[in-house]
Design a protein around this motif. Sequence first.
Motif, PDB file in Angstrom:
ATOM      1  N   ARG A 147       0.777  -1.126  -0.152  1.00 31.54           N
ATOM      2  CA  ARG A 147       0.043  -0.152  -0.002  1.00 31.54           C
ATOM      3  C   ARG A 147       1.009   1.301   0.022  1.00 31.54           C
ATOM      4  O   ARG A 147       0.798   2.196  -0.579  1.00 31.54           O
ATOM      5  CB  ARG A 147      -0.722   0.001   1.357  1.00 31.54           C
ATOM      6  N   TRP A 148       2.034   1.167   0.830  1.00 31.20           N
ATOM      7  CA  TRP A 148       2.655   2.559   0.873  1.00 31.20           C
ATOM      8  C   TRP A 148       3.568   2.895  -0.263  1.00 31.20           C
ATOM      9  O   TRP A 148       3.740   3.828  -0.529  1.00 31.20           O
ATOM     10  CB  TRP A 148       3.751   2.073   2.303  1.00 31.20           C
ATOM     11  N   ALA A 149       3.801   1.779  -1.069  1.00 29.46           N
ATOM     12  CA  ALA A 149       4.853   2.289  -2.036  1.00 29.46           C
ATOM     13  C   ALA A 149       4.250   2.822  -3.214  1.00 29.46           C
ATOM     14  O   ALA A 149       4.917   3.676  -4.121  1.00 29.46           O
ATOM     15  CB  ALA A 149       5.216   0.763  -2.811  1.00 29.46           C
TER      16      ALA A 149
ATOM     17  N   GLY B 260       1.203   5.755   0.176  1.00 33.65           N
ATOM     18  CA  GLY B 260       1.532   6.253   1.612  1.00 33.65           C
ATOM     19  C   GLY B 260       0.750   5.904   2.693  1.00 33.65           C
ATOM     20  O   GLY B 260      -0.199   5.091   2.635  1.00 33.65           O
TER      21      GLY B 260
END
Lengths: 485, 485
Positions: free
Chosen positions: B228-230, B233
């Motif tokens: 998710r963060w790639a 964020g």
Amino acid sequence: MSSTNPNPKKAAVVGGGVIGGGWVARFLLNGWNVSVFDPDPQAERKIGEVIENARRSLPALYDRALPEEGILTFHNDMASTVADAAWIQESAPEQLALKHKILADIQAHAPKDCLIGSSTSGFKPSELQEESINPGQIVVAHPFNPVYLLPLIEVVPSKATDAAAVDAGCEILRSVGLKPLVVRKEIDAHIADRLLEAVWREGLWLVHDGVATTQEIDDAIRFGFGLRWAQMGLFETYRIAGGEAGMEHFIGQFGPALKWPWTKLMDVPELTPELTARIAQQSDDQSGHMTIRELERLRDDNLVGMMRALKKSGSGAGGTINDHEASLQNHGSIDHLPVTVDRQIPQSWTDYNGHMNEAHYVEISAQASDRFMELIGADAEYITAGSSYFTVENHVCYVQEITAGDRISVTTQLIKGEGKKLHLFHRLMMIDGQVAATVETMLLHVDLKTRRTSEPGGIVATNLAEIAVLHDRLAKPEQLGRAIG
Amino acid sequence: MSSTNPNPKKAAVVGGGVIGGGWVARFLLNGWNVSVFDPDPQAERKIGEVIENARRSLPALYDRALPEEGILTFHNDMASTVADAAWIQESAPEQLALKHKILADIQAHAPKDCLIGSSTSGFKPSELQEESINPGQIVVAHPFNPVYLLPLIEVVPSKATDAAAVDAGCEILRSVGLKPLVVRKEIDAHIADRLLEAVWREGLWLVHDGVATTQEIDDAIRFGFGLRWAQMGLFETYRIAGGEAGMEHFIGQFGPALKWPWTKLMDVPELTPELTARIAQQSDDQSGHMTIRELERLRDDNLVGMMRALKKSGSGAGGTINDHEASLQNHGSIDHLPVTVDRQIPQSWTDYNGHMNEAHYVEISAQASDRFMELIGADAEYITAGSSYFTVENHVCYVQEITAGDRISVTTQLIKGEGKKLHLFHRLMMIDGQVAATVETMLLHVDLKTRRTSEPGGIVATNLAEIAVLHDRLAKPEQLGRAIG
């Protein structure tokens, strides 16, 4: 959502919000029948929306078709919901007393040997098991949103849980493409949420102190370490940073910084109405131009794209998808021709014309050639032993537009397979049987060491001769030997 | 590493470890001349290894060729290193007194209007500026490993820094494909490392307490929230989790959990030899079967794959690459034919035969057709206005194997462009001019609303007629009108 071919596998989902709906979609799209119990009158609509998202994205991870969808049913009583279930998942709100009540109700009707997973992020399994008539049946099975795409499930047993039951439960999770991570020690918030919590807290401080906006914090993650973590996580990344000197060297070098006053260790910012409003406003500035539905689709398209990229190396989620894909069934024949591809078209294969880009027709025909090679014995083992086929010529006729989400199957006809030459004809077909494209392809058998043409091995030649007898009886395709112009 | 066509752009890099080497590679592969000062006798070898990794991966992010590499020089004195530099980057060890000494030495010789970036993760710009003769010239420019691939640069000015100089510096960073994130308030560890620190600390506790191994912690990240963060964020991900009820609702729901005793707030585990050895052993168990070089290449291939996937949506790093790619020059003509593609082949385009998969030859020819459409005025604006060309037939002759890292250019010859028909012939060529493949392609002009063929607009027809006059004088390709068999 109905099927003429019901599957004996049955999952029961109790509580159908975003998380429960994700569980429903994960099982349903993997061919399980799913029964749902949720007193919310909106449950059917909400779950339907999650399934719609899942149908768009989950099959796009794979280069083979998923099994036929199971049957989805909604129930007003617990008994019929959980009867005969092989997996029961509880996703009720995070209130312990409520979960105790629901779990007791489930256990009054559930098969005794069926594991009951709880989606809780806050409670330990021993807490969930308090007052239970069969505590060993209950485990934490904590998923990550979107559950229909992200593979991680934290499986947390307590001391009361039977190890064999956990193993069997993990096998079920793996069979629907999930990655169970068994947490060996009960701990508040399991593993992942502890890490998330630490970052969330620090992020709130940065906003509180006016150092950064939500957008800037997100950028600090996604343009940098977020990309590292999606594939390797924290420790393996640092191992690389340590270089040949290794992990001990890295800790010696960077450990002391832990004593520096970088993060806000001692406190949590008070979530006053002012701070909450500031975060909400910054989030609106950052993402308010998109609806939640649009953000979900953007997220899902990105997840599918990144996970498809990871399939190439088998890292992280890519490995989970490869394993699951290998377990998917191959299909029979249509009109006596082998079905060499059966798949759904991912969003990322479309272009500015709003349809599948021309290159992916050849990607599909290459997959069909690969599968045909497997059928004649020129499989992975054969290639490792030093021989293969190389494509030397392709003729593609684009007949129909193909769009994202379309289900495409391919039949492959052997035109000629003698000596070094392998002459194939692939028909790419829509789900209604209409031809979307044809690819006539010529391959040559090659020695992988010399990179020059060579004669195929005996078993390959024999198999080709057998298939030739069958396919020679079929009519030759009208596009055969076609030239442009 | 030499060039017959030196570029006036010059960067100076002081300190050439993994980070300094990454800066060198980033500038060099974007056509800058780079001068290096590092007293380490191994510097040239170490930087050479980083550049070798970068040559393999950075160009693979783009579908156009990067500029010709600049000239790399190594210097024994600071004066010649920084003379005439447009960007100076200091990447010395994290000791403040040492950095002061080096920065003073740089400033004694550097152009007065050239920004000096420091790679420090630990020091604030006002600390670096202490004792400086020109404090406003020094900023933090904190990169992320591998610097040649990850776009994030935290740019931290102090109150002494001139805002216009920061703007100009950011423009330079963007011109080599980086994403400068200006941090508005000085703070220890800037933004990203504060977040990393929080997770690192929590991870160490989990290992210390025997809750999880390094492998399990990495899995908890990369199979779940890392993905998710790639792309989004922390905050945007939570915005989605809040659903239509929004961010305030999310904070109301999950804020209270911050008061629960999840993360280890109060303390840092002591990095005893025993704990250090345990982490090192777990890391060996997890990744010890691969050398650091192998891990680096795996990481880089995954990063390239994921970032290429993000180009599709333009999210995060994908947007940075798209912007940079759009700024790359288009090329002239070869033998009077337009060069419609000039690019390097990414690792992810190769298959089990160890060469570029057949589908990507058509991906390249599709890019060539797109570029030719732009040349005749059927560009993005034309398509938005409702017309385009669809490919209806391709004939591909595979002549030579293409492998990862090969530089491929394509010339496009107009065979016929009258009425609805556009008949093109693409030659895919190796860097030595040898033909690797030919693609004969037939396109039809289409009304995007009705999805039926239509006549092209006046300007497109006029352009085609003009090109036809030129290309009709050329010899017809021998593969034209070829059929398989």
